[in-house]
Design a protein around this motif. Structure first.
Motif, PDB file in Angstrom:
ATOM      1  N   VAL A 260      -8.059  11.556  -9.909  1.00 12.25           N
ATOM      2  CA  VAL A 260      -9.263  10.987 -10.032  1.00 12.25           C
ATOM      3  C   VAL A 260      -8.818   9.562  -9.525  1.00 12.25           C
ATOM      4  CG1 VAL A 260     -10.943  10.059 -11.485  1.00 12.25           C
ATOM      5  CG2 VAL A 260     -10.408  12.529 -11.690  1.00 12.25           C
ATOM      6  N   VAL A 261      -7.678   8.880 -10.192  1.00 11.03           N
ATOM      7  CA  VAL A 261      -7.216   7.631  -9.906  1.00 11.03           C
ATOM      8  C   VAL A 261      -6.916   7.311  -8.508  1.00 11.03           C
ATOM      9  CG1 VAL A 261      -5.262   6.076 -10.359  1.00 11.03           C
ATOM     10  CG2 VAL A 261      -6.262   7.474 -12.419  1.00 11.03           C
ATOM     11  N   VAL A 262      -6.543   8.586  -7.930  1.00 11.56           N
ATOM     12  CA  VAL A 262      -5.978   8.285  -6.271  1.00 11.56           C
ATOM     13  C   VAL A 262      -7.279   8.221  -5.804  1.00 11.56           C
ATOM     14  CG1 VAL A 262      -5.128   9.619  -4.526  1.00 11.56           C
ATOM     15  CG2 VAL A 262      -3.970   9.643  -6.559  1.00 11.56           C
ATOM     16  N   THR A 263      -8.357   9.121  -5.991  1.00  9.10           N
ATOM     17  CA  THR A 263      -9.639   9.067  -5.290  1.00  9.10           C
ATOM     18  C   THR A 263     -10.284   7.728  -5.327  1.00  9.10           C
ATOM     19  OG1 THR A 263      -9.906  11.435  -5.740  1.00  9.10           O
ATOM     20  CG2 THR A 263     -11.844  10.062  -5.180  1.00  9.10           C
ATOM     21  N   ILE A 264     -10.348   7.112  -6.850  1.00  8.91           N
ATOM     22  CA  ILE A 264     -10.761   5.848  -6.764  1.00  8.91           C
ATOM     23  C   ILE A 264     -10.071   4.840  -5.861  1.00  8.91           C
ATOM     24  CG2 ILE A 264     -11.279   3.971  -8.450  1.00  8.91           C
ATOM     25  CD1 ILE A 264     -11.853   6.365 -10.629  1.00  8.91           C
ATOM     26  N   ARG A 265      -8.816   4.827  -6.057  1.00 10.02           N
ATOM     27  CA  ARG A 265      -7.952   4.101  -5.172  1.00 10.02           C
ATOM     28  C   ARG A 265      -7.964   3.837  -3.687  1.00 10.02           C
ATOM     29  NH1 ARG A 265      -3.100   4.027  -2.630  1.00 10.02           N
ATOM     30  NH2 ARG A 265      -2.574   6.192  -3.247  1.00 10.02           N
ATOM     31  N   VAL A 266      -8.094   5.095  -3.276  1.00 13.14           N
ATOM     32  CA  VAL A 266      -8.045   5.267  -1.791  1.00 13.14           C
ATOM     33  C   VAL A 266      -9.519   5.220  -1.227  1.00 13.14           C
ATOM     34  CG1 VAL A 266      -7.499   7.014   0.005  1.00 13.14           C
ATOM     35  CG2 VAL A 266      -6.111   6.646  -1.884  1.00 13.14           C
ATOM     36  N   HIS A 267     -10.389   5.910  -1.968  1.00 16.47           N
ATOM     37  CA  HIS A 267     -11.837   5.973  -1.363  1.00 16.47           C
ATOM     38  C   HIS A 267     -12.872   5.187  -1.762  1.00 16.47           C
ATOM     39  CE1 HIS A 267      -9.889   9.297   0.813  1.00 16.47           C
ATOM     40  NE2 HIS A 267      -9.608   9.952  -0.352  1.00 16.47           N
ATOM     41  N   PHE A 268     -13.055   5.565  -3.284  1.00 17.53           N
ATOM     42  CA  PHE A 268     -14.034   4.476  -3.680  1.00 17.53           C
ATOM     43  C   PHE A 268     -14.174   3.147  -3.881  1.00 17.53           C
ATOM     44  CE2 PHE A 268     -16.403   2.791  -7.561  1.00 17.53           C
ATOM     45  CZ  PHE A 268     -17.695   3.486  -7.468  1.00 17.53           C
TER      46      PHE A 268
ATOM     47  N   TYR B 180       0.905  -1.143   0.058  1.00 16.52           N
ATOM     48  CA  TYR B 180      -0.108   0.169  -0.065  1.00 16.52           C
ATOM     49  C   TYR B 180       1.057   1.364  -0.191  1.00 16.52           C
ATOM     50  CZ  TYR B 180      -3.722   3.195   1.230  1.00 16.52           C
ATOM     51  OH  TYR B 180      -4.590   4.146   1.247  1.00 16.52           O
ATOM     52  N   SER B 181       2.003   1.175   0.883  1.00 17.39           N
ATOM     53  CA  SER B 181       2.876   2.645   0.740  1.00 17.39           C
ATOM     54  C   SER B 181       3.577   2.575  -0.398  1.00 17.39           C
ATOM     55  CB  SER B 181       3.982   2.059   2.102  1.00 17.39           C
ATOM     56  OG  SER B 181       3.279   2.194   3.252  1.00 17.39           O
ATOM     57  N   VAL B 182       4.001   1.567  -1.129  1.00 17.45           N
ATOM     58  CA  VAL B 182       4.766   1.647  -2.169  1.00 17.45           C
ATOM     59  C   VAL B 182       3.594   2.202  -3.520  1.00 17.45           C
ATOM     60  CG1 VAL B 182       5.633   0.280  -4.340  1.00 17.45           C
ATOM     61  CG2 VAL B 182       6.373  -0.042  -2.019  1.00 17.45           C
ATOM     62  N   MET B 183       2.443   2.173  -3.178  1.00 19.45           N
ATOM     63  CA  MET B 183       1.610   2.810  -4.295  1.00 19.45           C
ATOM     64  C   MET B 183       1.561   4.116  -4.289  1.00 19.45           C
ATOM     65  SD  MET B 183      -1.867   0.365  -4.614  1.00 19.45           S
ATOM     66  CE  MET B 183      -2.341   0.313  -2.968  1.00 19.45           C
ATOM     67  N   ALA B 184       2.020   4.879  -3.157  1.00 17.61           N
ATOM     68  CA  ALA B 184       1.986   6.218  -3.177  1.00 17.61           C
ATOM     69  C   ALA B 184       3.112   6.904  -4.217  1.00 17.61           C
ATOM     70  CB  ALA B 184       2.600   6.579  -1.922  1.00 17.61           C
ATOM     71  N   TYR B 185       3.971   6.062  -4.735  1.00 20.24           N
ATOM     72  CA  TYR B 185       4.903   6.325  -5.817  1.00 20.24           C
ATOM     73  C   TYR B 185       4.514   6.212  -7.073  1.00 20.24           C
ATOM     74  CZ  TYR B 185       8.131   6.682  -1.832  1.00 20.24           C
ATOM     75  OH  TYR B 185       8.723   7.015  -0.698  1.00 20.24           O
ATOM     76  N   PHE B 186       3.323   5.580  -7.167  1.00 18.24           N
ATOM     77  CA  PHE B 186       2.779   5.291  -8.701  1.00 18.24           C
ATOM     78  C   PHE B 186       2.086   6.524  -9.229  1.00 18.24           C
ATOM     79  CE2 PHE B 186       1.674   0.702  -9.417  1.00 18.24           C
ATOM     80  CZ  PHE B 186       2.665   0.358  -8.630  1.00 18.24           C
ATOM     81  N   SER B 187       1.868   7.797  -8.432  1.00 23.44           N
ATOM     82  CA  SER B 187       1.547   8.932  -8.872  1.00 23.44           C
ATOM     83  C   SER B 187       2.635   9.632  -9.787  1.00 23.44           C
ATOM     84  CB  SER B 187       0.984   9.948  -7.780  1.00 23.44           C
ATOM     85  OG  SER B 187      -0.179   9.400  -7.172  1.00 23.44           O
ATOM     86  N   PRO B 188       3.991   9.916  -9.115  1.00 23.39           N
ATOM     87  CA  PRO B 188       4.932  10.316  -9.952  1.00 23.39           C
ATOM     88  C   PRO B 188       5.104   9.486 -11.349  1.00 23.39           C
ATOM     89  CG  PRO B 188       5.756   9.771  -7.836  1.00 23.39           C
ATOM     90  CD  PRO B 188       4.121   9.702  -7.908  1.00 23.39           C
ATOM     91  N   MET B 189       5.122   8.170 -11.121  1.00 24.04           N
ATOM     92  CA  MET B 189       5.116   7.227 -12.236  1.00 24.04           C
ATOM     93  C   MET B 189       4.421   7.568 -13.408  1.00 24.04           C
ATOM     94  SD  MET B 189       5.277   3.008 -12.129  1.00 24.04           S
ATOM     95  CE  MET B 189       3.509   3.076 -12.450  1.00 24.04           C
ATOM     96  N   LEU B 190       2.901   7.687 -13.061  1.00 25.37           N
ATOM     97  CA  LEU B 190       1.983   7.811 -14.052  1.00 25.37           C
ATOM     98  C   LEU B 190       1.992   9.277 -14.714  1.00 25.37           C
ATOM     99  CD1 LEU B 190      -1.091   6.795 -12.177  1.00 25.37           C
ATOM    100  CD2 LEU B 190       0.017   5.406 -13.998  1.00 25.37           C
TER     101      LEU B 190
END
Length: 320
Positions: free
Chosen positions: A255-263, A232-242
């Motif tokens: 939007v992707v972060v909102t779906i991943r974390v909340h929706f 889960y922590s590593v997924m934070a680094y997906f934002s700069p990768m994208l």
């Protein structure tokens, strides 16, 4: 649920929204990595240091939050937590220096977990009788997923129209404002726990920590949790990768972060409970989802990191 009056329903709703923005405030930099990186002009090392600061503070906050809950009133702790987080977020909108940001992240971790966590659990329990406690928690956490989804999509629209700096400031202002609103509702309507009302067996004791440390099962569960949380922590680094490798815009990343974390939580929380009941084993479900995560990480690792494969990367992130 007939035992719950309108005041309990209101406090559960506001408490759920408040929990999401309060707990989310400490981990905003994890969830909205690229927004902080670009909005504040931070390097990857600086963002990582801020995330580490929050992790260190919350580790001790979870451990000793119950002790604070025994000393201070539940209502007082919750109001202090919300107002403290709001103050930090409002100051963060001034785009402070890196070193000031480290201090703010320390304070956010303290208010979001240290002063809040133990009080929050008693807050929920005090809104109804023991036989409806499960439903109280279920509705409360349902509200957290709903609030995160609503606020997240609002922020995504703000970022699309305003850019990184203004988008970050609007994100921080939105979270700070909801924190203040939650504090106001609790101040006016909550008439719950005083410290003298807490059952003696419900109080924090250091002996409990020693007893737990001696249990081999806890170390096994802790190891499993560590590994799952690492993913889960590593997924934070997906934002700069994208953004940097797949050329995804900041608005779409939000939007992707909102779906991943909340929706996703709105779907997986009730669904996983049903699956666990059918398989009659939470361990089987854990095994399946952890192996699925390993497979997805493998796919992401070997796939070409080019804009052509952006949607595959986004889908893989949401699935994981």
């Amino acid at each position: 649920m007939k035992k719950l009056g309108w005041r309990s329903w209101l406090l559960l709703l506001v408490g759920g929204f408040g929990y999401q923005v309060l707990n989310g405030s400490a981990f905003l930099i994890n969830s909205y990595y690229s927004l902080f990186e670009n909005g504040l002009g931070l390097t990857h090392v600086q963002v990582g240091a801020c995330m580490t600061m929050v992790g260190i503070v919350t580790t001790f906050g979870y451990l000793f939050g119950g002790l604070l809950g025994d000393i201070f009133k539940t209502k007082t702790l919750m109001i202090v937590s919300h107002v403290g987080c709001a103050a930090c977020l409002f100051y963060m909108t001034t785009l402070p220096s890196y070193h000031a940001l480290l201090v703010l992240e320390f304070l956010l971790g303290f208010f979001a977990i240290g002063t809040y966590w133990g009080a929050m659990t008693r807050f929920i329990k005090s809104l109804g009788e023991k036989e409806v406690e499960g439903k109280l928690y279920g509705f409360f956490y349902g509200c957290t997923g709903l609030s995160g989804t609503v606020i997240g999509f609002i922020v995504a629209a703000m970022v699309a129209k305003s850019g990184n700096v203004m988008g970050l400031q609007l994100l921080l202002t939105t979270f700070a404002s909801v924190n203040l609103l939650s504090a106001l509702v609790i101040l006016i309507f909550y008439k719950g726990y005083q410290t003298t009302e807490v059952d003696e067996t419900d109080k924090f004791k250091f002996k409990y920590v020693i007893d737990v440390i001696k249990m081999p099962e806890i170390w096994l569960v802790g190891g499993i949790t560590f590994c799952a949380e690492m993913i889960y922590s590593v997924m934070a680094y997906f934002s700069p990768m994208l953004e940097q490798d797949f050329a995804v815009s900041a608005a779409i990343i939000t939007v992707v972060v909102t779906i991943r974390v909340h929706f996703v939580r709105l779907i997986t929380s009730p669904t996983s409970g049903v699956i666990i009941d059918k398989l009659k084993s939470p361990l089987k479900v854990m095994n399946i989802v952890l192996w699925m995560s390993v497979i997805i990480v493998g796919i992401i690792t070997v796939m070409p990191w080019t804009p052509t494969f952006a949607w595959i990367a986004i889908i893989a992130l949401i699935l994981m």
